[in-house]
Design a protein around this motif. Structure first.
Motif, PDB file in Angstrom:
ATOM      1  N   VAL A   1       0.844  -1.191   0.000  1.00 42.85           N
ATOM      2  CA  VAL A   1       0.000   0.000   0.000  1.00 42.85           C
ATOM      3  C   VAL A   1       0.885   1.249   0.000  1.00 42.85           C
ATOM      4  CG1 VAL A   1      -1.575   1.382   1.449  1.00 42.85           C
ATOM      5  CG2 VAL A   1      -2.013  -1.055   1.111  1.00 42.85           C
TER       6      VAL A   1
ATOM      7  N   GLN B   1       0.742   5.019   1.133  1.00 45.31           N
ATOM      8  CA  GLN B   1      -0.116   5.850   1.978  1.00 45.31           C
ATOM      9  C   GLN B   1       0.678   6.927   2.713  1.00 45.31           C
ATOM     10  OE1 GLN B   1      -2.864   7.037   3.096  1.00 45.31           O
ATOM     11  NE2 GLN B   1      -4.190   6.028   1.613  1.00 45.31           N
TER      12      GLN B   1
ATOM     13  N   ASP C   1       1.665  11.357   9.651  1.00 47.88           N
ATOM     14  CA  ASP C   1       1.050  11.118  10.957  1.00 47.88           C
ATOM     15  C   ASP C   1       0.824   9.622  11.168  1.00 47.88           C
ATOM     16  OD1 ASP C   1      -0.449  11.012  13.242  1.00 47.88           O
ATOM     17  OD2 ASP C   1      -2.007  12.394  12.573  1.00 47.88           O
TER      18      ASP C   1
ATOM     19  N   ASP D   1      -0.933   8.133  13.201  1.00 46.06           N
ATOM     20  CA  ASP D   1      -2.338   7.820  13.457  1.00 46.06           C
ATOM     21  C   ASP D   1      -3.074   7.361  12.202  1.00 46.06           C
ATOM     22  OD1 ASP D   1      -2.096   8.459  16.106  1.00 46.06           O
ATOM     23  OD2 ASP D   1      -3.047  10.428  15.956  1.00 46.06           O
TER      24      ASP D   1
ATOM     25  N   ASP E   1      -5.447   4.084  11.993  1.00 48.92           N
ATOM     26  CA  ASP E   1      -6.844   4.115  11.537  1.00 48.92           C
ATOM     27  C   ASP E   1      -7.066   3.222  10.314  1.00 48.92           C
ATOM     28  OD1 ASP E   1      -7.756   5.804  13.538  1.00 48.92           O
ATOM     29  OD2 ASP E   1      -7.582   7.632  12.341  1.00 48.92           O
ATOM     30  N   LEU E   2      -6.067   3.127   9.437  1.00 50.37           N
ATOM     31  CA  LEU E   2      -6.205   2.251   8.264  1.00 50.37           C
ATOM     32  C   LEU E   2      -6.343   0.793   8.702  1.00 50.37           C
ATOM     33  CD1 LEU E   2      -3.594   3.840   5.793  1.00 50.37           C
ATOM     34  CD2 LEU E   2      -6.090   4.005   5.665  1.00 50.37           C
TER      35      LEU E   2
ATOM     36  N   ARG F   1     -12.697  -3.394  10.470  1.00 53.69           N
ATOM     37  CA  ARG F   1     -14.151  -3.213  10.401  1.00 53.69           C
ATOM     38  C   ARG F   1     -14.715  -3.814   9.112  1.00 53.69           C
ATOM     39  NH1 ARG F   1     -14.454   3.120  12.531  1.00 53.69           N
ATOM     40  NH2 ARG F   1     -13.952   2.652  14.707  1.00 53.69           N
ATOM     41  N   LEU F   2     -13.952  -3.733   8.027  1.00 50.53           N
ATOM     42  CA  LEU F   2     -14.419  -4.265   6.741  1.00 50.53           C
ATOM     43  C   LEU F   2     -14.345  -5.796   6.697  1.00 50.53           C
ATOM     44  CD1 LEU F   2     -12.767  -1.659   4.324  1.00 50.53           C
ATOM     45  CD2 LEU F   2     -15.178  -1.796   5.015  1.00 50.53           C
TER      46      LEU F   2
ATOM     47  N   LEU G   1      -8.490  -6.701  -0.899  1.00 52.16           N
ATOM     48  CA  LEU G   1      -8.972  -5.312  -1.016  1.00 52.16           C
ATOM     49  C   LEU G   1      -7.843  -4.304  -1.241  1.00 52.16           C
ATOM     50  CD1 LEU G   1     -11.671  -5.268   1.814  1.00 52.16           C
ATOM     51  CD2 LEU G   1     -12.044  -5.464  -0.654  1.00 52.16           C
TER      52      LEU G   1
ATOM     53  N   MET H   1     -14.447  -2.267  -8.566  1.00 51.90           N
ATOM     54  CA  MET H   1     -13.651  -1.101  -8.129  1.00 51.90           C
ATOM     55  C   MET H   1     -12.750  -1.475  -6.952  1.00 51.90           C
ATOM     56  SD  MET H   1     -14.987   2.619  -6.733  1.00 51.90           S
ATOM     57  CE  MET H   1     -15.979   1.910  -5.412  1.00 51.90           C
TER      58      MET H   1
ATOM     59  N   THR I   1      -2.418  10.852  -1.400  1.00 49.36           N
ATOM     60  CA  THR I   1      -2.910   9.799  -0.492  1.00 49.36           C
ATOM     61  C   THR I   1      -4.397   9.969  -0.160  1.00 49.36           C
ATOM     62  OG1 THR I   1      -2.240  11.055   1.461  1.00 49.36           O
ATOM     63  CG2 THR I   1      -0.617   9.528   0.549  1.00 49.36           C
TER      64      THR I   1
ATOM     65  N   LEU J   1     -18.420   3.934  -1.337  1.00 50.20           N
ATOM     66  CA  LEU J   1     -17.179   4.234  -0.615  1.00 50.20           C
ATOM     67  C   LEU J   1     -17.478   4.950   0.703  1.00 50.20           C
ATOM     68  CD1 LEU J   1     -14.913   5.286  -3.615  1.00 50.20           C
ATOM     69  CD2 LEU J   1     -14.594   3.288  -2.125  1.00 50.20           C
TER      70      LEU J   1
ATOM     71  N   ARG K   1     -20.123   4.550   2.529  1.00 51.55           N
ATOM     72  CA  ARG K   1     -20.622   3.538   3.468  1.00 51.55           C
ATOM     73  C   ARG K   1     -19.471   2.703   4.042  1.00 51.55           C
ATOM     74  NH1 ARG K   1     -25.991   1.517   0.025  1.00 51.55           N
ATOM     75  NH2 ARG K   1     -27.188   3.432   0.348  1.00 51.55           N
ATOM     76  N   LEU K   2     -18.464   2.430   3.200  1.00 50.97           N
ATOM     77  CA  LEU K   2     -17.330   1.604   3.653  1.00 50.97           C
ATOM     78  C   LEU K   2     -16.400   2.387   4.577  1.00 50.97           C
ATOM     79  CD1 LEU K   2     -16.489  -0.219   0.295  1.00 50.97           C
ATOM     80  CD2 LEU K   2     -17.685  -1.165   2.288  1.00 50.97           C
TER      81      LEU K   2
ATOM     82  N   ALA L   1     -16.842   8.012  12.482  1.00 55.62           N
ATOM     83  CA  ALA L   1     -16.581   6.628  12.873  1.00 55.62           C
ATOM     84  C   ALA L   1     -15.474   6.555  13.916  1.00 55.62           C
ATOM     85  CB  ALA L   1     -16.225   5.801  11.633  1.00 55.62           C
TER      86      ALA L   1
ATOM     87  N   TRP M   1     -12.432   8.082  14.161  1.00 55.20           N
ATOM     88  CA  TRP M   1     -11.042   7.963  13.716  1.00 55.20           C
ATOM     89  C   TRP M   1     -10.115   8.729  14.659  1.00 55.20           C
ATOM     90  CZ3 TRP M   1     -11.497   4.089  10.780  1.00 55.20           C
ATOM     91  CH2 TRP M   1     -12.537   3.964   9.877  1.00 55.20           C
TER      92      TRP M   1
ATOM     93  N   HIS N   1      -7.105   9.963  13.662  1.00 52.55           N
ATOM     94  CA  HIS N   1      -6.534  11.037  12.858  1.00 52.55           C
ATOM     95  C   HIS N   1      -7.674  11.948  12.394  1.00 52.55           C
ATOM     96  CE1 HIS N   1      -3.897  12.945   9.839  1.00 52.55           C
ATOM     97  NE2 HIS N   1      -4.904  12.817   8.998  1.00 52.55           N
TER      98      HIS N   1
ATOM     99  N   MET O   1      -9.565  11.336   7.020  1.00 55.15           N
ATOM    100  CA  MET O   1      -9.268   9.912   7.255  1.00 55.15           C
ATOM    101  C   MET O   1     -10.096   9.023   6.335  1.00 55.15           C
ATOM    102  SD  MET O   1      -7.065   8.151   8.793  1.00 55.15           S
ATOM    103  CE  MET O   1      -6.985   6.519   8.023  1.00 55.15           C
TER     104      MET O   1
ATOM    105  N   HIS P   1      -8.296   8.828   3.061  1.00 50.97           N
ATOM    106  CA  HIS P   1      -7.145   7.908   3.037  1.00 50.97           C
ATOM    107  C   HIS P   1      -7.618   6.457   2.874  1.00 50.97           C
ATOM    108  CE1 HIS P   1      -4.235  10.976   3.866  1.00 50.97           C
ATOM    109  NE2 HIS P   1      -4.705  11.267   5.056  1.00 50.97           N
ATOM    110  N   ILE P   2      -8.676   6.097   3.586  1.00 53.65           N
ATOM    111  CA  ILE P   2      -9.184   4.714   3.506  1.00 53.65           C
ATOM    112  C   ILE P   2      -9.679   4.417   2.086  1.00 53.65           C
ATOM    113  CG2 ILE P   2     -10.920   3.095   4.373  1.00 53.65           C
ATOM    114  CD1 ILE P   2     -10.900   4.878   6.990  1.00 53.65           C
TER     115      ILE P   2
ATOM    116  N   THR Q   1      -8.776   5.806  -0.653  1.00 53.28           N
ATOM    117  CA  THR Q   1      -7.623   5.734  -1.550  1.00 53.28           C
ATOM    118  C   THR Q   1      -6.938   4.372  -1.425  1.00 53.28           C
ATOM    119  OG1 THR Q   1      -7.286   8.119  -1.387  1.00 53.28           O
ATOM    120  CG2 THR Q   1      -5.404   6.813  -2.132  1.00 53.28           C
ATOM    121  N   MET Q   2      -6.791   3.894  -0.181  1.00 54.30           N
ATOM    122  CA  MET Q   2      -6.180   2.575   0.028  1.00 54.30           C
ATOM    123  C   MET Q   2      -6.991   1.483  -0.666  1.00 54.30           C
ATOM    124  SD  MET Q   2      -5.415   0.572   3.632  1.00 54.30           S
ATOM    125  CE  MET Q   2      -7.130   0.641   4.180  1.00 54.30           C
ATOM    126  N   LEU Q   3      -8.315   1.577  -0.613  1.00 55.34           N
ATOM    127  CA  LEU Q   3      -9.173   0.523  -1.169  1.00 55.34           C
ATOM    128  C   LEU Q   3      -9.240   0.553  -2.697  1.00 55.34           C
ATOM    129  CD1 LEU Q   3     -12.174   0.647   1.346  1.00 55.34           C
ATOM    130  CD2 LEU Q   3     -10.306  -1.027   1.265  1.00 55.34           C
ATOM    131  N   THR Q   4      -9.016   1.713  -3.298  1.00 50.73           N
ATOM    132  CA  THR Q   4      -9.167   1.814  -4.755  1.00 50.73           C
ATOM    133  C   THR Q   4      -7.836   1.946  -5.490  1.00 50.73           C
ATOM    134  OG1 THR Q   4      -9.616   4.177  -4.457  1.00 50.73           O
ATOM    135  CG2 THR Q   4     -11.520   2.728  -4.638  1.00 50.73           C
TER     136      THR Q   4
ATOM    137  N   VAL R   1      -3.640   3.711  -6.225  1.00 47.80           N
ATOM    138  CA  VAL R   1      -3.024   4.873  -6.885  1.00 47.80           C
ATOM    139  C   VAL R   1      -2.190   4.477  -8.101  1.00 47.80           C
ATOM    140  CG1 VAL R   1      -2.969   6.238  -4.765  1.00 47.80           C
ATOM    141  CG2 VAL R   1      -0.992   4.810  -5.345  1.00 47.80           C
TER     142      VAL R   1
END
Lengths: 147, 147, 147
Positions: free
Chosen positions: A58, A60, A64, A66, A70-71, A77-78, A103, B102, C53, C75, C77-78, C83, C85, C87, C95, C98-99, C101-104, C106
């Motif tokens: 990844v 990222q 920070d 944090d 959080d990631l 959670r997923l 994912l 996606m 990011t 996205l 909802r995910l 929630a 966080w 950060h 935050m 960032h999540i 971006t991680m899931l889809t 770069v």
């Protein structure tokens, strides 16, 4: 659009071994920069490949800490452990680890421009360990371009 | 870090057609290995590209079939059919299929080292069909490196 | 499997700047096609890399605009804003961005066959902005192959 063209002459390959110490993000930006330097890379790209199904790669934020915490929370959670998975013989963290790897992915590239990794200002490169226990992970680094 | 450098001389391209039979994982590792052999690939990498928006490419565990069953379950939980999607003219499985595509991606690469796909011990290459009905899917395979 | 082999001679690089106007999908297919044309690309592939990011690159359906609306909803909802966080100093949308971006991701590639991007019939290339406010985003485009 300003395009810089260069001849391509080299494919270089190396193996990067990482010892992880449980779930979390492990930065390898320095190791990849060293690969770029030692391969004599000029213009091209670095490709990274994770040879596992419960750890991933990844890009990222590196500022920070944090954010990475959080990631990890977001991924849990997923793909929670107690969710009635069929595949549970390797422990409650195994099937979530496969889902998190699916994912986030095991294959990516980063451009190399004038002998430098073209990461954004806040980008770091991370191995993400999704298993609870320490593991030995192997990543294949490749440079394609002009050396 | 031990780096192996080789000259690069070849880009090879082929089309792989896969007939799917509803939602699930379809292994294509053998087809990709055949491409590597028939292209005369030595050192480099194979790139795979899925030309669709409701099917994707995933590298995952090839040992226990339950893993793929659970991966399908996990994706369905992340993108359920009855979730009030705006786009529903193509059936209740269509919008979830776009979301799953996606999240898992249509583009990846695998290194080739000394004429062999450098997959990890437990890794297989899968086409993931996210639609309920059978579909004809096309993947573009490319080799970049020294043939 | 019918394989077309070509010699490889070129690595070409350009920077694509995109001004986004808040969360959503921004199509860049035309810009990438222009890069392929201006680079004189014949057979090979285009690699795209997002230097951020909290924005990502996605290949998705270009026909019905509702699909992209639903993808944004999925996205959210995910990775919801409220929630808990850790950060949160950069705002409630940071935050989650960032999540997402991680899931889809770069980093991706698209094959180029006979001077044409080999996109599927319904595929478009999108920059996905995950922040609420407008941002200046930079993508690195590269062509590897025969020019």
């Amino acid at each position: 659009m300003n395009i810089t063209a260069d001849r391509i002459d080299t494919i270089a390959t190396a193996r990067l071994a990482i010892e992880t110490d449980g779930e979390g993000f492990y930065e390898v930006t320095g190791e990849v920069q060293r690969f770029v330097r030692d391969a004599g890379a000029n213009n091209g790209l670095v490709l990274m490949y994770m040879r596992h199904t419960s750890a991933s790669l990844v890009i990222q934020e590196n500022a920070d800490h944090d954010v990475r915490t959080d990631l990890v929370t977001a991924l849990t959670r997923l793909a929670p452990a107690a969710a009635g998975w069929t595949h549970d013989v390797e422990g409650p963290d195994d099937m979530p680890a496969h889902i998190k790897t699916m994912l986030t992915g095991v294959s990516l590239h980063i451009p190399v421009v004038e002998a430098t990794l073209a990461l954004g200002t806040w980008q770091g490169i991370y191995v993400v360990e999704h298993r609870a226990r320490p593991h030995a992970r192997e990543i294949i680094l490749q440079f394609v371009g002009r050396a």
